[in-house]
Design a protein around this motif. Structure first.
Motif, PDB file in Angstrom:
ATOM      1  N   LEU A 153       0.826  -1.216   0.000  1.00 13.85           N
ATOM      2  CA  LEU A 153       0.000   0.000   0.000  1.00 13.85           C
ATOM      3  C   LEU A 153       0.848   1.248   0.000  1.00 13.85           C
ATOM      4  O   LEU A 153       0.423   2.295  -0.535  1.00 13.85           O
ATOM      5  CB  LEU A 153      -0.932  -0.017   1.197  1.00 13.85           C
ATOM      6  CG  LEU A 153      -1.966  -1.165   1.222  1.00 13.85           C
ATOM      7  CD1 LEU A 153      -2.822  -1.086   2.481  1.00 13.85           C
ATOM      8  CD2 LEU A 153      -2.839  -1.142  -0.022  1.00 13.85           C
ATOM      9  N   ALA A 176      -4.928   2.101  -1.078  1.00 15.29           N
ATOM     10  CA  ALA A 176      -5.054   2.320   0.369  1.00 15.29           C
ATOM     11  C   ALA A 176      -6.502   2.250   0.841  1.00 15.29           C
ATOM     12  O   ALA A 176      -6.780   1.702   1.920  1.00 15.29           O
ATOM     13  CB  ALA A 176      -4.423   3.656   0.749  1.00 15.29           C
ATOM     14  N   ARG A 213      -7.660  -1.278   2.067  1.00 16.96           N
ATOM     15  CA  ARG A 213      -6.851  -1.997   3.057  1.00 16.96           C
ATOM     16  C   ARG A 213      -7.684  -3.063   3.782  1.00 16.96           C
ATOM     17  O   ARG A 213      -7.270  -4.227   3.893  1.00 16.96           O
ATOM     18  CB  ARG A 213      -6.266  -1.007   4.065  1.00 16.96           C
ATOM     19  CG  ARG A 213      -5.502  -1.677   5.223  1.00 16.96           C
ATOM     20  CD  ARG A 213      -5.121  -0.646   6.285  1.00 16.96           C
ATOM     21  NE  ARG A 213      -4.197   0.314   5.745  1.00 16.96           N
ATOM     22  CZ  ARG A 213      -2.862   0.147   5.765  1.00 16.96           C
ATOM     23  NH1 ARG A 213      -2.345  -0.969   6.282  1.00 16.96           N
ATOM     24  NH2 ARG A 213      -2.065   1.067   5.272  1.00 16.96           N
TER      25      ARG A 213
END
Length: 300
Positions: free
Chosen positions: A247, A254, A257
């Motif tokens: 990431l 991101a 996640r």
């Protein structure tokens, strides 16, 4: 056609010794009295026989002008020549018609007097008026004869052969379309092909038809496809412990996640621990793959 006008304007008085009589003779060559319209010119010629010793008063000669009148004197030309017993003076007068009547109308060329000075007295020669008929440019009412009368519609223009022009336009349009297609392929083709061949683009094409409740073999194959896309994007075999580094290198992922963490944990538990599957896991996996594809393209 000319009509001579001879006027006896004056005679020398006979003296006690019986001297001869000297006479002024005026002759006007008149123009026709009809057939004129606005803008036409009318010429009049006046010839005067003057006895010897008589002098013309130049102030009595007509001067060009007369604006605002039906007939305007535009030019006066004067010539003199010697004749037996005196001289001859010729005047050429040029008039222009400035009247535009609605119906035929008769006007007059104005009369004038020519003055002459003799030894002991003055004499005058009268040039009389002359009628001139001026016709209108058009009749007040158009005749009703066939072909005349009210305004007629415009004539239909002759058709032109536009086949060669259409053919050229077709050729130009085809060439322009081919050129535009070539430019689109040159500039848009490589990025489009590159986007389709990116890891998650390939995985999306393979997983988008996955059913909501896939069979165990379909489920396992779908998870392998998504793992391969993650590994190709990361440049290594990606596990949960390497997710933060991935990431950091690919910040576009991101926002995913939590979803990616869930996927890595779920597949590890199911493949190596025999954990049970969740309901509608096929639909969730397809949605995750689509979101990864958008993040890969920068659309997330």
């Amino acid at each position: 056609m000319a009509w001579p006008i001879v006027l006896l304007c004056g005679a020398l008085a006979g003296c006690a010794r019986g001297a001869d009589v000297a006479t002024l003779h005026v002759q006007a060559s008149e123009p026709r009295a009809f057939g004129y319209q606005v803008g036409d010119h009318v010429q009049r010629r006046v010839t005067v026989q003057v006895p010897a010793g008589w002098t013309l008063d130049e102030a009595s000669v007509p001067r060009p002008g007369g604006r605002g009148l039906a007939l305007e004197l535009r030019a006066v030309r004067q010539r003199e020549s010697a004749v037996p017993g005196g001289r001859r003076i010729e005047f050429e007068l040029d008039y222009q018609v400035f009247l535009a009547p609605a119906a035929p109308r008769t006007v007059e060329i104005a009369p004038f007097r020519l003055k002459f000075d003799a030894a002991a007295r003055s004499e005058e020669a009268l040039v009389e008026a002359w009628p001139v008929t001026v016709a209108p440019l058009a009749q007040v009412e158009a005749p009703v004869r066939r072909g005349l009368g009210e305004l007629r519609p415009d004539r239909t223009p002759l058709p032109l052969d536009t086949a060669p022009l259409r053919q050229r336009l077709t050729v130009y349009a085809t060439a322009a379309a081919l050129l535009a297609l070539a430019l689109a392929i040159a500039y848009l083709g490589p990025p489009w092909r590159a986007a389709r061949n990116q890891p998650f683009g390939v995985a999306w094409r393979r997983l988008r038809g996955l059913p909501a409740q896939p069979s165990p073999a379909q489920w396992q194959q779908a998870c392998v496809q998504l793992h391969e896309a993650l590994n190709r994007s990361a440049g290594e075999v990606l596990f949960e412990r390497g997710l933060d580094g991935f990431l950091a290198r690919r910040p576009g992922f991101a926002p995913l996640r939590d979803e990616l963490t869930r996927f890595l944990r779920m597949t590890r538990a199911q493949f190596f621990g025999g954990a049970p599957r969740h309901a509608d896991d096929g639909r969730w996996l397809v949605a995750l793959c689509r979101r990864c594809r958008d993040a890969e393209r920068g659309l997330a």
